[in-house]
Write a protein that holds these residues in place. Structure first.
Motif, PDB file in Angstrom:
ATOM      1  N   TRP A 127       0.826  -1.205   0.000  1.00  0.00           N
ATOM      2  CA  TRP A 127       0.000   0.000   0.000  1.00  0.00           C
ATOM      3  C   TRP A 127       0.869   1.268   0.000  1.00  0.00           C
ATOM      4  O   TRP A 127       0.653   2.183  -0.781  1.00  0.00           O
ATOM      5  N   PHE A 128       1.865   1.267   0.856  1.00  0.00           N
ATOM      6  CA  PHE A 128       2.674   2.468   1.033  1.00  0.00           C
ATOM      7  C   PHE A 128       3.543   2.728  -0.204  1.00  0.00           C
ATOM      8  O   PHE A 128       4.259   1.847  -0.654  1.00  0.00           O
ATOM      9  N   GLY A 129       3.435   3.917  -0.748  1.00  0.00           N
ATOM     10  CA  GLY A 129       4.260   4.312  -1.892  1.00  0.00           C
ATOM     11  C   GLY A 129       3.907   3.593  -3.176  1.00  0.00           C
ATOM     12  O   GLY A 129       4.722   3.482  -4.087  1.00  0.00           O
ATOM     13  N   ARG A 130       2.640   3.118  -3.255  1.00  0.00           N
ATOM     14  CA  ARG A 130       2.305   2.271  -4.402  1.00  0.00           C
ATOM     15  C   ARG A 130       2.316   3.028  -5.728  1.00  0.00           C
ATOM     16  O   ARG A 130       2.701   2.462  -6.754  1.00  0.00           O
ATOM     17  N   ALA A 132       4.269   5.444  -6.642  1.00  0.00           N
ATOM     18  CA  ALA A 132       5.669   5.589  -7.081  1.00  0.00           C
ATOM     19  C   ALA A 132       6.204   4.257  -7.608  1.00  0.00           C
ATOM     20  O   ALA A 132       6.903   4.222  -8.637  1.00  0.00           O
ATOM     21  N   LYS A 133       5.828   3.175  -6.922  1.00  0.00           N
ATOM     22  CA  LYS A 133       6.287   1.842  -7.372  1.00  0.00           C
ATOM     23  C   LYS A 133       5.692   1.508  -8.742  1.00  0.00           C
ATOM     24  O   LYS A 133       6.375   0.978  -9.619  1.00  0.00           O
ATOM     25  N   ALA A 134       4.398   1.829  -8.907  1.00  0.00           N
ATOM     26  CA  ALA A 134       3.731   1.545 -10.181  1.00  0.00           C
ATOM     27  C   ALA A 134       4.334   2.388 -11.302  1.00  0.00           C
ATOM     28  O   ALA A 134       4.563   1.905 -12.412  1.00  0.00           O
ATOM     29  N   LYS A 135       4.633   3.641 -10.996  1.00  0.00           N
ATOM     30  CA  LYS A 135       5.236   4.537 -11.992  1.00  0.00           C
ATOM     31  C   LYS A 135       6.596   3.982 -12.429  1.00  0.00           C
ATOM     32  O   LYS A 135       6.920   3.951 -13.613  1.00  0.00           O
ATOM     33  N   ARG A 140       9.980   1.193 -16.370  1.00  0.00           N
ATOM     34  CA  ARG A 140      10.828   0.040 -16.702  1.00  0.00           C
ATOM     35  C   ARG A 140      10.417  -0.606 -18.022  1.00  0.00           C
ATOM     36  O   ARG A 140      11.250  -1.163 -18.740  1.00  0.00           O
ATOM     37  N   VAL A 141       9.138  -0.537 -18.353  1.00  0.00           N
ATOM     38  CA  VAL A 141       8.675  -1.115 -19.626  1.00  0.00           C
ATOM     39  C   VAL A 141       8.530  -0.046 -20.718  1.00  0.00           C
ATOM     40  O   VAL A 141       7.939  -0.292 -21.767  1.00  0.00           O
ATOM     41  N   ALA A 167       2.730  -7.208 -13.843  1.00  0.00           N
ATOM     42  CA  ALA A 167       3.291  -8.507 -13.446  1.00  0.00           C
ATOM     43  C   ALA A 167       4.588  -8.333 -12.648  1.00  0.00           C
ATOM     44  O   ALA A 167       4.930  -9.170 -11.821  1.00  0.00           O
ATOM     45  N   LEU A 168       5.309  -7.239 -12.908  1.00  0.00           N
ATOM     46  CA  LEU A 168       6.634  -7.049 -12.284  1.00  0.00           C
ATOM     47  C   LEU A 168       6.600  -6.239 -11.003  1.00  0.00           C
ATOM     48  O   LEU A 168       7.577  -6.232 -10.256  1.00  0.00           O
ATOM     49  N   VAL A 169       5.491  -5.561 -10.742  1.00  0.00           N
ATOM     50  CA  VAL A 169       5.494  -4.517  -9.712  1.00  0.00           C
ATOM     51  C   VAL A 169       5.755  -5.072  -8.308  1.00  0.00           C
ATOM     52  O   VAL A 169       6.315  -4.375  -7.468  1.00  0.00           O
ATOM     53  N   CYS A 170       5.407  -6.329  -8.076  1.00  0.00           N
ATOM     54  CA  CYS A 170       5.683  -6.940  -6.756  1.00  0.00           C
ATOM     55  C   CYS A 170       7.023  -7.688  -6.744  1.00  0.00           C
ATOM     56  O   CYS A 170       7.293  -8.443  -5.814  1.00  0.00           O
TER      57      CYS A 170
END
Ligand code: ADP
Ligand code: MG
Length: 252
Positions: A127-130, A132-135, A140-141, A167-170
């Motif tokens: 949840w935290f910083g999601r 930014a992680k998704a961006k 990356r792709v 698919a890669l975000v986790c």
């Protein structure tokens, strides 16, 4: 160097022992998987080939924890997945597996960023910083400039890139892809395959289903299935030599 030699280093990510999956349709029993033994090591890039109905998707769905085997053992990162309950299985699917489908499977009402955020909503510490992680995953792709676009505002290749970012975000142990270029034209397909090549260079372990020879050439190892079992398991180089020999035999 044969497949066994090329494969000795690196830890085992996936281990299958006598894996079976039967379907009952009326009185008939369909043996979709009929005894699969397989080891996948870290940073391998494997392609699974075989005629339609040979069990490729059934295998991928079990590897992806979308389905359970009827018999046999599936270990992921050393954990026996076959013994887990539904909620534990869902957690593993969410945190350790990235799955890419031929049909992208994006949520049409959500933009690219929200689609990629989805797995993080269910992941521990996701949840935290999601955003930014998704961006970062979208960058990356190669889609850093498409975060606000909804699926119907994206091309086929872009949609598949969003699905790959999701698919890669986790940071999964394994990236599974069932005919990921099946709905794409040749040029777009090649650019997606280059992306898989790059992910592999970065250390990602990949198992991909394809029925196309050209697509298979991107992998290092080719597994060929028939009637629910593995008929051959070779390096791509060995497979090419063997299959060329088979063709030559057939034509004389
Ligand atoms: P592939 O992906 O190699 O084309 P599948 O894994 O989809 O093959 O299918 C393997 C076999 O299992 C086929 O004979 C198919 O008809 C059968 N099968 C797959 N899914 C089901 C299901 N849900 N119910 C019954 N039979 C199924
Ligand atoms: Mg299939």
């Amino acid at each position: 160097m044969n497949r066994q030699e090329s494969n000795l280093n690196g830890k085992v990510v996936i281990r299958l022992r006598e894996l079976k999956r039967f379907y009952r349709v009326g009185v008939e029993e369909i043996r979709a998987l009929d005894g699969i033994d397989l080891e996948v090591r870290e940073n391998e890039y494997i392609v699974v080939m075989g005629h339609s109905g040979s069990g490729k998707s059934t295998l991928m769905n079990i590897l992806g924890c979308l389905d359970r085997p009827s018999e046999g053992v599936y270990e992921l990162d050393g954990d026996n997945v076959t013994e887990l309950g539904d909620s534990e299985l869902a957690r593993i699917r969410n945190e350790r597996i990235g799955f890419v489908f031929q049909s992208f499977e994006l949520l049409s009402q959500m933009n690219a960023l929200k689609n990629v955020e989805m797995p993080l909503l269910y992941a521990r510490n996701g949840w935290f910083g999601r955003a930014a992680k998704a961006k970062k995953a979208l960058e990356r792709v190669g889609l850093g400039d498409r975060v606000k676009h909804k699926p119907n505002q994206l091309s086929g290749g872009e949609k598949q890139r969003v699905a790959i970012a999701r698919a890669l975000v986790c940071k999964p142990s394994i990236l599974l892809a069932d005919e990921p270029t099946g709905n794409l034209d040749t040029k777009t397909s090649n650019s997606i395959l280059e992306l898989f090549d790059e992910l592999h260079r970065q250390g990602q372990t990949i198992v991909m289903v394809t029925h196309e020879h050209d697509v298979a050439q991107h992998a290092k190892r080719i597994i060929r299935m028939r009637d629910g079992y593995i008929r051959s398991d070779r390096t791509t180089e060995e497979d090419n030599i063997h299959e060329a020999g088979q063709k030559a035999e057939e034509t004389v």
